[in-house]
Write an enzyme that holds these catalytic residues in place. Structure first.
Site, PDB file in Angstrom:
ATOM      1  N   HIS A 123       0.837  -1.192   0.000  1.00  0.00           N
ATOM      2  CA  HIS A 123       0.000   0.000   0.000  1.00  0.00           C
ATOM      3  C   HIS A 123       0.872   1.242   0.000  1.00  0.00           C
ATOM      4  CE1 HIS A 123      -2.181   3.238   2.355  1.00  0.00           C
ATOM      5  NE2 HIS A 123      -2.901   3.117   1.263  1.00  0.00           N
ATOM      6  N   SER A 124       0.575   2.189  -0.865  1.00  0.00           N
ATOM      7  CA  SER A 124       1.272   3.475  -0.906  1.00  0.00           C
ATOM      8  C   SER A 124       2.784   3.254  -1.020  1.00  0.00           C
ATOM      9  CB  SER A 124       0.886   4.286   0.334  1.00  0.00           C
ATOM     10  OG  SER A 124       1.222   5.650   0.185  1.00  0.00           O
ATOM     11  N   MET A 125       3.592   3.772  -0.089  1.00  0.00           N
ATOM     12  CA  MET A 125       5.033   3.574  -0.167  1.00  0.00           C
ATOM     13  C   MET A 125       5.390   2.094  -0.214  1.00  0.00           C
ATOM     14  SD  MET A 125       8.102   4.530   2.497  1.00  0.00           S
ATOM     15  CE  MET A 125       7.892   2.978   3.396  1.00  0.00           C
ATOM     16  N   ASN A 149      -0.885   2.945  -5.568  1.00  0.00           N
ATOM     17  CA  ASN A 149       0.504   3.149  -5.950  1.00  0.00           C
ATOM     18  C   ASN A 149       0.690   2.637  -7.367  1.00  0.00           C
ATOM     19  OD1 ASN A 149       3.495   2.034  -6.142  1.00  0.00           O
ATOM     20  ND2 ASN A 149       3.482   3.569  -4.516  1.00  0.00           N
TER      21      ASN A 149
END
Length: 327
Positions: A123-125, A149
C-alpha cells in the site's frame, strides 16, 4: 513501557503465541537483524501460498488488519513493519533511512521465512518498495498487488529540484540529531487526533487500528513508535521512460487498485505536476492491456476503511492461475 499492539514476553525468530481478535487468528513474528529485529504478524496456514504485505510510509502492519481476513484462506499472509515503524527496531544512531533499506528489509524477511517465490502486496510507499523488489528480484515474485501506488517514486522535474531534495535529506537528519528531542507523549485521544489530522483519508476506526501497533504506553501517555528519522528518508526515483520499461518486465503479474478519491485518482492529477500526468497518459495508452488496473470508490486508505470494496478483486487475482510458490 507497554506497547498497545500484540506482544509477548518471549520472542522467537518465527511464530509465537497465536492471538485472537474479532478479525481472526494471527501470529506475531520477529526476525533478527544486525540492529535489532523486524516485526511482523501472520494469518493463515504457514504451508499456504505466501503473500508478503507491505504498509505505507509512517504506517505499520495493522493497515492490513481488516483486509486480510476477507482474502482467500489458503494463503499465508505476513504483514511486516518496516524498520523504524510499528514494532520493528529503529536503525542505529547516525544512520539515515534510504528507500533501498526498506527493499533490503523485504529481502531479509523473505530469507528468514525461506521463501523462494511469493506474492507481494503493498500500500502506498509499500507498493513502491514491492515494485522495486520485483524489479531487482523478478524470479522471486509471482504476483504484484499495488494499492494506491503505480509502482515507483517519480523523479523531480528538474535537476535543481533533485539537488534540493537530496540536500534536504542531509540537513533534516543533522537537525534531528542536534535537537535530540524526547518523543512527545500524548493522551490516547490526542494521539489519535494528531494521526487523523495528518491523514485526512483515515477514518477514526482506521486510525485507532494503526495506533494500536504504532504507539507505546508510557507513564506520561502514548508515544509514537516510529523513528523520527523516517521523515528524512532518501528516495529512489525514476523517469517516465524508466517506469514504463520496468513495469513492462513484470506486466503479466500486476494488479493495481486506485481509489477514486485517493492520491492518484485521474481527476486529482490536475493538482499535481505535469510529470505525473504525462506518465498517466503513457500508462493508459501502452500498458493497460498488460496490467490489470481497477478504480474503486473510496480514499487512499480504502483497504483499511472499506476492505470489502477491494477484497473480492484481490482475492480473484490471488486465485487466478495461481502457481504455488516453492518453499
Amino acid at each position: 513501557m507497554r506497547s498497545l499492539g500484540p506482544t509477548s514476553s518471549t520472542w522467537l525468530s518465527r511464530d509465537i503465541t497465536c492471538k485472537h481478535s474479532i478479525l481472526g487468528m494471527f501470529s506475531e513474528l520477529k526476525f533478527p537483524v544486525p540492529w535489532g529485529h523486524v516485526a511482523a504478524k501472520a494469518w493463515g496456514p504457514s504451508e499456504g501460498h505466501p503473500v508478503l504485505c507491505l504498509h505505507g510510509w509512517l504506517d505499520n502492519a495493522n493497515t492490513f488488519d481488516k483486509l486480510i481476513p476477507l482474502l482467500p484462506r489458503d494463503c499465508y499472509y505476513v504483514a511486516m513493519d518496516f524498520s523504524g515503524h510499528g514494532l520493528s527496531s529503529h536503525r542505529p544512531a547516525g544512520s539515515p533511512y534510504h528507500f533501498l533499506d526498506y527493499v533490503t528489509d523485504v529481502r531479509r524477511v523473505a530469507a528468514a521465512l525461506q521463501w523462494r517465490r511469493f506474492t507481494l502486496m503493498g500500500h502506498s510507499m509499500g507498493g513502491s518498495v514491492a515494485a522495486m523488489f520485483c524489479f531487482l528480484y523478478p524470479e522471486m515474485v509471482d504476483k504484484l498487488i499495488l494499492l494506491e501506488n503505480l509502482g515507483f517514486l517519480l523523479a523531480p522535474e528538474d535537476t535543481e529540484a533533485w539537488v534540493t531534495s537530496k540536500r534536504m535529506v542531509i540537513d533534516r537528519l543533522l537537525s534531528l540529531e542536534a535537537k535530540q528531542q524526547t518523543p512527545k507523549a500524548r493522551s490516547p485521544k490526542a494521539a489519535l487526533q494528531r494521526l487523523l489530522e495528518a491523514n485526512r483519508h483515515l477514518t477514526a476506526e482506521g486510525g485507532a487500528i494503526l495506533l494500536q501497533r504504532g504507539a507505546t504506553e508510557t507513564p506520561a501517555g502514548l508515544v509514537y513508535n516510529r523513528d523520527m528519522r523516517v521523515r528524512t528518508q532518501s528516495r529512489e526515483s525514476f523517469t517516465v521512460e524508466q517506469c514504463v520499461k520496468l513495469l513492462q518486465k513484470i506486466q503479466d503479474h500486476v494488479l493495481i487498485i486506485l481509489a477514486q478519491d485517493g492520491l492518484l485518482a485521474p481527476h486529482s492529477l490536475e493538482r499535481r505536476n505535469h510529470f505525473v500526468k504525462a506518465f498517466w497518459e503513457v500508462f493508459t495508452s501502452t500498458l493497460k492491456e498488460h496490467i490489470q488496473l481497477v478504480e474503486v470508490p473510496g480514499s487512499h486508505f480504502v483497504h483499511l476503511n472499506e476492505p470489502e470494496v477491494v477484497s473480492g478483486i484481490i482475492g480473484n487475482f490471488l486465485t487466478a492461475q495461481n502457481t504455488r510458490a516453492r518453499l
